[in-house]
Design a protein around this motif. Structure first.
Motif, PDB file in Angstrom:
ATOM      1  N   GLN A  11       1.194  -0.921   0.338  1.00  0.00           N
ATOM      2  CA  GLN A  11      -0.298   0.288  -0.264  1.00  0.00           C
ATOM      3  C   GLN A  11       1.028   1.083   0.339  1.00  0.00           C
ATOM      4  OE1 GLN A  11      -1.908  -1.022   3.055  1.00  0.00           O
ATOM      5  NE2 GLN A  11      -0.867   0.981   4.778  1.00  0.00           N
ATOM      6  N   GLY A  12       0.197   2.244  -0.088  1.00  0.00           N
ATOM      7  CA  GLY A  12       1.556   3.986  -0.696  1.00  0.00           C
ATOM      8  C   GLY A  12       0.588   4.731  -0.246  1.00  0.00           C
ATOM      9  N   PHE A  13       1.063   6.017  -0.300  1.00  0.00           N
ATOM     10  CA  PHE A  13       0.274   7.011  -0.591  1.00  0.00           C
ATOM     11  C   PHE A  13       1.182   8.212  -1.571  1.00  0.00           C
ATOM     12  CE2 PHE A  13       3.675   8.261   2.380  1.00  0.00           C
ATOM     13  CZ  PHE A  13       4.423   9.691   1.434  1.00  0.00           C
ATOM     14  N   ALA A  14       0.217   8.528  -2.001  1.00  0.00           N
ATOM     15  CA  ALA A  14       0.594   9.786  -3.017  1.00  0.00           C
ATOM     16  C   ALA A  14      -0.215  11.299  -3.021  1.00  0.00           C
ATOM     17  CB  ALA A  14      -0.492   9.446  -4.530  1.00  0.00           C
ATOM     18  N   PHE A  15       0.590  12.310  -3.698  1.00  0.00           N
ATOM     19  CA  PHE A  15       0.018  13.357  -3.645  1.00  0.00           C
ATOM     20  C   PHE A  15       0.659  14.146  -4.847  1.00  0.00           C
ATOM     21  CE2 PHE A  15       4.896  13.109  -1.717  1.00  0.00           C
ATOM     22  CZ  PHE A  15       5.287  14.124  -2.357  1.00  0.00           C
TER      23      PHE A  15
END
Length: 359
Positions: free
Chosen positions: A308-312
């Motif tokens: 899983q991960g985040f993005a911006f």
């Protein structure tokens, strides 16, 4: 053979030669194909062996002596000519040089270098991709459905297709998110990258241009959470705006490629036209973010059940305007040298980490 008179004649002629042209005449008279010494060398064949041996040795010695004298005189003439030229064509190296305008670094380029340095300190590498993308990378892989407004011609630049050309459409990328898909497919997980670059949208006013700059980032690992996203964005804003404290507000939103999604505001004040980040009672939206949608992970070849991960993503032009007090986005692309001299940066003004990053 008595060659002393011949030796004296040519040694004296060499010494008296006033320039290289006169020296060349002496060389031809003595050593040229029709020269005097060359003529004597031609007579050696008519002599008996003993006489030929003795005469040949004498002639070779004389030839070498004259050749050495010619070379030495030529070098002397060249030195004398250089001395004369230096006396007539002098230059005072202590005088100040002619003033020349120095070039300057565009604020967008400067901010790109600044944010690259800040994110590199947090372990992010830079990824790049093409500006002309297939609609799969630009839309489908990012979970943007066919009916989404961004896929309409009033919002996106589509590349021309000849009649009968049924290939999938290509577009000028509307964001740098396709670079994230390419990075996932190329590197797999875990991964931490930012993707700065030009993007294109059908928009034009004081705060929008058809071409602008954007940076998007993502981090994928087994235990990434929104808390990690919040820390990264806070540390970036603190270092970029060079303040000791920032306060961010996360508002629930919707983006097709993240779930949950949040728009991020930063606290600021504006007193007497002076903008201060991190204090005051006003909020300004600066970016969008969220946890990466499982379909986006899958499109990038990463198993969403294991990773899983985040993005911006944020506009580079916007944060440049915010940090350096530039009022109109359109001026970024007017090619006005007066504007660039005012807002540009010295080539020696290398970006660093002025705010530092806490550990």
């Amino acid at each position: 053979m008595d060659l002393s008179e011949l030796r004296g004649k040519y040694i004296e002629a060499v010494a008296k030669a006033a320039d290289e042209a006169a020296l060349e005449e002496v060389r031809l008279a003595a050593l040229g194909k029709k020269g005097e010494i060359s003529a004597l060398m031609a007579t050696l064949g008519k002599m008996d062996p003993e006489a030929r041996k003795a005469a040949g040795a004498q002639l070779n010695v004389l030839k070498d002596e004259i050749d050495v004298a010619l070379r030495a005189r030529k070098a002397g003439l060249a030195d004398a000519a250089l001395d004369a030229r230096l006396k007539s064509e002098w230059l005072d190296v202590t005088l100040p040089g002619r003033p020349r305008r120095m070039g300057s670094i565009h604020p967008v380029s400067q901010v790109m270098d600044e944010l690259t340095a800040i994110f590199a300190d947090m372990g992010f590498s830079v990824a790049e991709g093409p500006q002309v993308e297939s609609d799969w990378y630009n839309f489908d892989a990012l979970n943007i459905p066919p009916e989404h407004p961004a896929r309409q011609e009033h919002d996106t630049f589509f590349m021309h297709r000849a009649k009968g050309d049924n290939r999938p459409p290509h577009v000028l990328r509307t964001h740098t998110s396709p670079v994230q898909i390419r990075a996932m497919l190329a590197q797999g997980a875990p991964i931490r990258v930012i993707a700065p670059g030009r993007v294109y949208r059908m928009d034009m006013d004081q705060t929008h241009t058809p071409m602008f700059h954007q940076v998007e980032g993502m981090a994928i690992d087994r235990d990434i959470s929104m808390a990690n996203l919040k820390w990264v964005l806070e540390e970036f804003c603190r270092a970029f705006f060079e303040v000791d404290k920032v306060e961010l507000r996360f508002r629930a939103s919707h983006f097709p490629f993240t779930e949950p999604s949040a728009e991020v505001d930063i606290r600021y004040s504006n007193v007497g036209g002076q903008l201060k980040i991190g204090e005051g009672d006003k909020w300004m939206e600066i970016l969008g973010s969220g946890m990466m949608h499982p379909k986006v992970l899958a499109a990038g070849g990463i198993d969403p059940d294991k990773w899983q991960g985040f993005a911006f993503g944020m506009g580079i032009d916007r944060i440049a305007m915010l940090k350096y007090g530039i009022p109109d986005l359109r001026a970024f692309f007017d090619a006005d040298l007066r504007w660039l001299r005012h807002y540009g940066f010295s080539p020696l003004d290398m970006p660093d980490l002025p705010g530092g990053l806490s550990r």
